[in-house]
Scaffold this active site. Structure first.
Site, mmCIF file in Angstrom:
data_model
loop_
_atom_site.group_PDB
_atom_site.id
_atom_site.type_symbol
_atom_site.label_atom_id
_atom_site.label_comp_id
_atom_site.label_asym_id
_atom_site.label_seq_id
_atom_site.Cartn_x
_atom_site.Cartn_y
_atom_site.Cartn_z
ATOM 1 N N PRO A 82 0.906 -1.373 -0.085
ATOM 2 C CA PRO A 82 0.121 -0.033 -0.066
ATOM 3 C C PRO A 82 0.795 1.421 -0.286
ATOM 4 C CG PRO A 82 -1.097 -1.528 1.681
ATOM 5 C CD PRO A 82 0.341 -2.178 1.219
ATOM 6 N N THR A 136 2.248 2.714 -5.585
ATOM 7 C CA THR A 136 2.065 4.114 -5.636
ATOM 8 C C THR A 136 2.614 4.733 -4.313
ATOM 9 O OG1 THR A 136 0.162 3.859 -6.995
ATOM 10 C CG2 THR A 136 0.730 6.001 -6.430
ATOM 11 N N LYS A 196 2.639 8.530 -12.729
ATOM 12 C CA LYS A 196 1.390 8.020 -11.940
ATOM 13 C C LYS A 196 0.706 9.298 -10.808
ATOM 14 C CE LYS A 196 -1.513 5.212 -9.703
ATOM 15 N NZ LYS A 196 -2.681 4.474 -10.489
ATOM 16 N N LYS A 229 -4.639 9.668 -0.854
ATOM 17 C CA LYS A 229 -3.215 9.270 -0.448
ATOM 18 C C LYS A 229 -2.491 9.659 -1.838
ATOM 19 C CE LYS A 229 -1.700 5.278 -1.740
ATOM 20 N NZ LYS A 229 -0.925 4.355 -2.406
HETATM 21 P P1 NAD Z 1 -4.239 -3.932 -0.792
HETATM 22 O O1 NAD Z 1 -4.239 -3.310 0.542
HETATM 23 O O2 NAD Z 1 -5.426 -4.621 -1.377
HETATM 24 O O3 NAD Z 1 -3.033 -4.963 -1.060
HETATM 25 C C1 NAD Z 1 -1.719 -4.593 -0.281
HETATM 26 C C2 NAD Z 1 -1.087 -5.944 0.101
HETATM 27 O O4 NAD Z 1 0.092 -5.977 0.562
HETATM 28 C C3 NAD Z 1 -1.926 -6.714 1.226
HETATM 29 O O5 NAD Z 1 -2.233 -7.945 0.812
HETATM 30 C C4 NAD Z 1 -1.001 -6.667 2.345
HETATM 31 O O6 NAD Z 1 -1.494 -7.785 3.187
HETATM 32 C C5 NAD Z 1 0.335 -6.456 1.666
HETATM 33 N N1 NAD Z 1 1.211 -6.055 2.668
HETATM 34 C C6 NAD Z 1 1.322 -4.856 3.207
HETATM 35 N N2 NAD Z 1 2.505 -4.851 3.828
HETATM 36 C C7 NAD Z 1 3.137 -5.766 3.520
HETATM 37 C C8 NAD Z 1 4.670 -6.168 3.917
HETATM 38 N N3 NAD Z 1 5.372 -5.456 4.659
HETATM 39 N N4 NAD Z 1 5.038 -7.347 3.318
HETATM 40 C C9 NAD Z 1 4.368 -8.005 2.522
HETATM 41 N N5 NAD Z 1 3.094 -7.871 2.247
HETATM 42 C C10 NAD Z 1 2.515 -6.880 2.554
HETATM 43 O O7 NAD Z 1 -3.780 -2.561 -1.728
HETATM 44 P P2 NAD Z 1 -3.979 -2.574 -3.502
HETATM 45 O O8 NAD Z 1 -5.298 -2.036 -3.707
HETATM 46 O O9 NAD Z 1 -3.575 -3.747 -4.119
HETATM 47 O O10 NAD Z 1 -2.709 -1.385 -3.531
HETATM 48 C C11 NAD Z 1 -1.395 -1.426 -3.602
HETATM 49 C C12 NAD Z 1 -0.709 -0.523 -4.317
HETATM 50 O O11 NAD Z 1 -1.196 -0.221 -5.576
HETATM 51 C C13 NAD Z 1 -0.993 0.997 -3.510
HETATM 52 O O12 NAD Z 1 0.196 1.650 -3.623
HETATM 53 C C14 NAD Z 1 -2.092 1.564 -4.459
HETATM 54 O O13 NAD Z 1 -2.162 2.784 -4.151
HETATM 55 C C15 NAD Z 1 -1.731 0.901 -5.743
HETATM 56 N N6 NAD Z 1 -2.801 0.904 -6.699
HETATM 57 C C16 NAD Z 1 -3.971 0.608 -6.540
HETATM 58 C C17 NAD Z 1 -5.196 0.371 -7.363
HETATM 59 C C18 NAD Z 1 -6.579 -0.193 -7.016
HETATM 60 O O14 NAD Z 1 -7.492 0.077 -7.743
HETATM 61 N N7 NAD Z 1 -6.607 -0.878 -5.826
HETATM 62 C C19 NAD Z 1 -4.991 1.153 -8.715
HETATM 63 C C20 NAD Z 1 -3.713 1.355 -9.027
HETATM 64 C C21 NAD Z 1 -2.599 1.483 -7.943
#
Ligand code: NAD
Length: 320
Positions: free
Chosen positions: A74, A105, A184, A259
């Site tokens: 995240p 991101t 981004k 964020k």
């Molecule tokens: P999410 O919270 O669904 O997934 C994040 C994963 O990372 C979780 O499974 C969590 O358990 C894991 N995690 C957290 N800390 C960790 C660590 N120290 N070691 C190992 N695993 C760990 O988040 P997401 O929606 O998948 O987003 C991830 C990134 O992608 C973010 O930076 C977000 O801004 C970006 N993003 C998200 C979207 C969207 O639509 N969700 C779109 C584009 C970009």
């Protein structure tokens, strides 16, 4: 794909389907080494292809087992933990000749810190920022846009392009290190403001007695046209498949937009780029993130936040 040992850390909303697409494209005999702090996600992913998936105990084990590693977690603090944790981070094992690709991101300062730590640790390892756009649907369909922090003539671009193409359909080398993140953040700043502007403009129309579905059609062929208007319209009932028409469920959470928007405003401050709409936009996303009616919902819920007429259809019928 040529590399036989790949790693993936972060199996969340984005990472899980991305890793799944990577898994599908693996060469015969190749393996995907995975880690997430959430054990349920790991167990589920292992069941996708038990012979090809190796569940690791921490980030260090993933890095040790693979030659190319993707991470998507995240926020900046999670990226720091994955790479720099002194007990079990990626940099606690030898990273010589490895390629490390962070798709999260996050703020460019954190990414640069991690990149610098990688360089201090090994002269032959390479670290790239490669954030994505396209949401969970794009991740599942393998049609993400990757904004890669490297030059077009980067010696590793051909390989990276091949690997990222398993998860995305548009791969842009953005010119140099950290410029993927810059692209981004600029994109989300712009699309976040377009969502607010579209919500406000639609609401003026509705309150004046106009059907917003018709207004959206007018926008579509006029100067207010945008992807937000055409595919992600903030007004319920205008785009049947948009989150707005499904109670704002699915899509891109308003907290994530807050964020990213805040990171873009920070970046503007750092480089001295004047913003006229930054403070107002940030206030909207900050307050919507804390509002019980909006929290955890798609960011286009800003229409609800500004008091938009969600039951416009009923009101329009009464008026006729
Ligand atoms: P999410 O919270 O669904 O997934 C994040 C994963 O990372 C979780 O499974 C969590 O358990 C894991 N995690 C957290 N800390 C960790 C660590 N120290 N070691 C190992 N695993 C760990 O988040 P997401 O929606 O998948 O987003 C991830 C990134 O992608 C973010 O930076 C977000 O801004 C970006 N993003 C998200 C979207 C969207 O639509 N969700 C779109 C584009 C970009």
């Amino acid at each position: 794909m040529s590399p036989r040992e790949l790693g993936f850390i972060g199996l969340g909303v984005m990472g899980y389907p991305m890793a799944l697409n990577l898994l599908k494209k693996l060469d015969e005999g190749a393996r995907l080494h995975v880690y997430d702090v959430d054990e349920r996600a790991l167990k589920k992913f292992e069941q996708e292809a038990p012979t090809k998936v190796h569940v690791c105990a921490n980030a260090r084990e993933v890095a040790k087992s693979s030659t190319i590693l993707f991470t998507i977690v995240p926020e900046g603090r999670h990226v720091r933990s994955v790479y720099l944790d002194e007990r079990a981070g990626v940099l606690t094992t030898s990273i010589d000749d490895k390629i490390l690709v962070d798709c999260s991101t996050i703020d460019t300062a954190t990414s640069m810190d991690v990149g610098e730590a990688v360089r201090q640790n090994s002269k032959t390892a390479a670290f790239y920022d490669a954030p994505v756009s396209g949401g969970s649907l794009g991740a599942a369909a393998g049609t993400l846009t990757f904004m890669l922090g490297c030059a077009e003539d980067d010696p590793k671009f051909t390989l990276l392009n091949e690997l990222l193409s398993a998860m995305g359909s548009s791969i842009f080398p953005c010119g140099g290190f950290s410029l993927g993140l810059t692209a981004k953040l600029c994109n989300n700043y712009c699309s976040g403001l377009i969502a607010i502007a579209t919500a406000e403009a639609m609401n003026i129309g509705i309150k004046s007695g106009m059907n917003p579905a018709l207004l959206a059609k007018v926008f579509a062929t006029s100067t207010a046209q945008s992807t937000i208007n055409d595919k992600w319209n903030p007004v319920p009932g205008v785009c049947p498949n948009a989150p707005a028409s499904k109670g704002y469920h699915g899509g891109f959470k308003v907290q994530l937009m807050k964020k990213d928007f805040a990171l873009a405003v920070e970046a503007a401050d750092r480089v001295g780029a004047q913003l006229e709409l930054g403070v107002s936009g940030l206030k909207v996303y900050q307050e919507a993130s804390e509002d019980d009616r909006c929290r955890d919902l798609d960011s286009r819920v800003v229409f609800r936040y500004i008091g938009g007429e969600e039951d416009w259809e009923a009101k329009l019928t009464t008026r006729q």
